[in-house]
Design a protein around this motif. Structure first.
Motif, PDB file in Angstrom:
ATOM      1  N   GLU A   4       0.824  -1.207   0.000  1.00  0.00           N
ATOM      2  CA  GLU A   4       0.000   0.000   0.000  1.00  0.00           C
ATOM      3  C   GLU A   4       0.862   1.262   0.000  1.00  0.00           C
ATOM      4  OE1 GLU A   4      -0.357  -2.555   2.074  1.00  0.00           O
ATOM      5  OE2 GLU A   4      -2.352  -3.337   1.651  1.00  0.00           O
ATOM      6  N   GLU A   5       1.962   1.237   0.749  1.00  0.00           N
ATOM      7  CA  GLU A   5       2.874   2.387   0.796  1.00  0.00           C
ATOM      8  C   GLU A   5       3.553   2.590  -0.554  1.00  0.00           C
ATOM      9  OE1 GLU A   5       4.633   2.633   5.241  1.00  0.00           O
ATOM     10  OE2 GLU A   5       5.069   0.765   4.157  1.00  0.00           O
ATOM     11  N   ALA A   6       3.992   1.494  -1.174  1.00  0.00           N
ATOM     12  CA  ALA A   6       4.627   1.590  -2.490  1.00  0.00           C
ATOM     13  C   ALA A   6       3.636   2.115  -3.523  1.00  0.00           C
ATOM     14  CB  ALA A   6       5.180   0.231  -2.914  1.00  0.00           C
ATOM     15  N   ALA A   7       2.393   1.647  -3.441  1.00  0.00           N
ATOM     16  CA  ALA A   7       1.365   2.109  -4.373  1.00  0.00           C
ATOM     17  C   ALA A   7       1.098   3.597  -4.188  1.00  0.00           C
ATOM     18  CB  ALA A   7       0.082   1.309  -4.173  1.00  0.00           C
ATOM     19  N   GLU A   8       1.049   4.045  -2.950  1.00  0.00           N
ATOM     20  CA  GLU A   8       0.833   5.461  -2.680  1.00  0.00           C
ATOM     21  C   GLU A   8       1.992   6.302  -3.210  1.00  0.00           C
ATOM     22  OE1 GLU A   8       0.686   8.124   1.301  1.00  0.00           O
ATOM     23  OE2 GLU A   8      -0.681   6.409   1.260  1.00  0.00           O
ATOM     24  N   TYR A   9       3.202   5.806  -3.052  1.00  0.00           N
ATOM     25  CA  TYR A   9       4.396   6.507  -3.531  1.00  0.00           C
ATOM     26  C   TYR A   9       4.300   6.775  -5.038  1.00  0.00           C
ATOM     27  CZ  TYR A   9       9.381   7.341  -4.466  1.00  0.00           C
ATOM     28  OH  TYR A   9      10.585   7.882  -4.865  1.00  0.00           O
ATOM     29  N   PHE A  10       3.809   5.770  -5.792  1.00  0.00           N
ATOM     30  CA  PHE A  10       3.703   5.882  -7.246  1.00  0.00           C
ATOM     31  C   PHE A  10       2.340   6.368  -7.726  1.00  0.00           C
ATOM     32  CE2 PHE A  10       7.322   2.923  -7.089  1.00  0.00           C
ATOM     33  CZ  PHE A  10       8.175   3.589  -7.931  1.00  0.00           C
ATOM     34  N   ARG A  11       1.401   6.531  -6.800  1.00  0.00           N
ATOM     35  CA  ARG A  11       0.024   6.912  -7.139  1.00  0.00           C
ATOM     36  C   ARG A  11      -0.606   5.908  -8.085  1.00  0.00           C
ATOM     37  NH1 ARG A  11       0.362  13.473  -7.822  1.00  0.00           N
ATOM     38  NH2 ARG A  11       0.749  13.907  -5.634  1.00  0.00           N
ATOM     39  N   VAL A  12      -0.449   4.628  -7.722  1.00  0.00           N
ATOM     40  CA  VAL A  12      -1.046   3.531  -8.470  1.00  0.00           C
ATOM     41  C   VAL A  12      -1.778   2.627  -7.477  1.00  0.00           C
ATOM     42  CG1 VAL A  12       0.709   3.563 -10.295  1.00  0.00           C
ATOM     43  CG2 VAL A  12       1.016   2.067  -8.317  1.00  0.00           C
ATOM     44  N   HIS A  13      -2.535   1.671  -7.990  1.00  0.00           N
ATOM     45  CA  HIS A  13      -3.222   0.698  -7.150  1.00  0.00           C
ATOM     46  C   HIS A  13      -2.218  -0.357  -6.686  1.00  0.00           C
ATOM     47  CE1 HIS A  13      -6.114  -2.434  -6.010  1.00  0.00           C
ATOM     48  NE2 HIS A  13      -6.964  -1.429  -5.867  1.00  0.00           N
TER      49      HIS A  13
END
Length: 57
Positions: A4-13
């Motif tokens: 979830e943190e990685a997805a938020e970093y990239f603004r992806v799901h």
């Protein structure tokens, strides 16, 4: 780093992060029976796209 943190970093799901792991773009690490993580340094080392005039940022 949690998916979830990685997805938020990239603004992806987070499913996109899972796909990147399956494609070999990121390395996933099982840290428990149902817990998948990625290394922060590896995430921060991936290139980030630059928003263009036609994209929503």
């Amino acid at each position: 780093m949690r998916l979830e943190e990685a997805a938020e970093y990239f603004r992806v799901h987070k499913d996109t992060v899972r796909r990147w792991i399956s494609e070999g773009r990121l390395t996933g690490y099982m840290v428990g029976p149902n817990t998948l993580r990625v290394l922060r340094d590896e995430v921060e080392g991936l290139p980030r796209p630059i928003p263009t005039a036609g994209s929503a940022a």
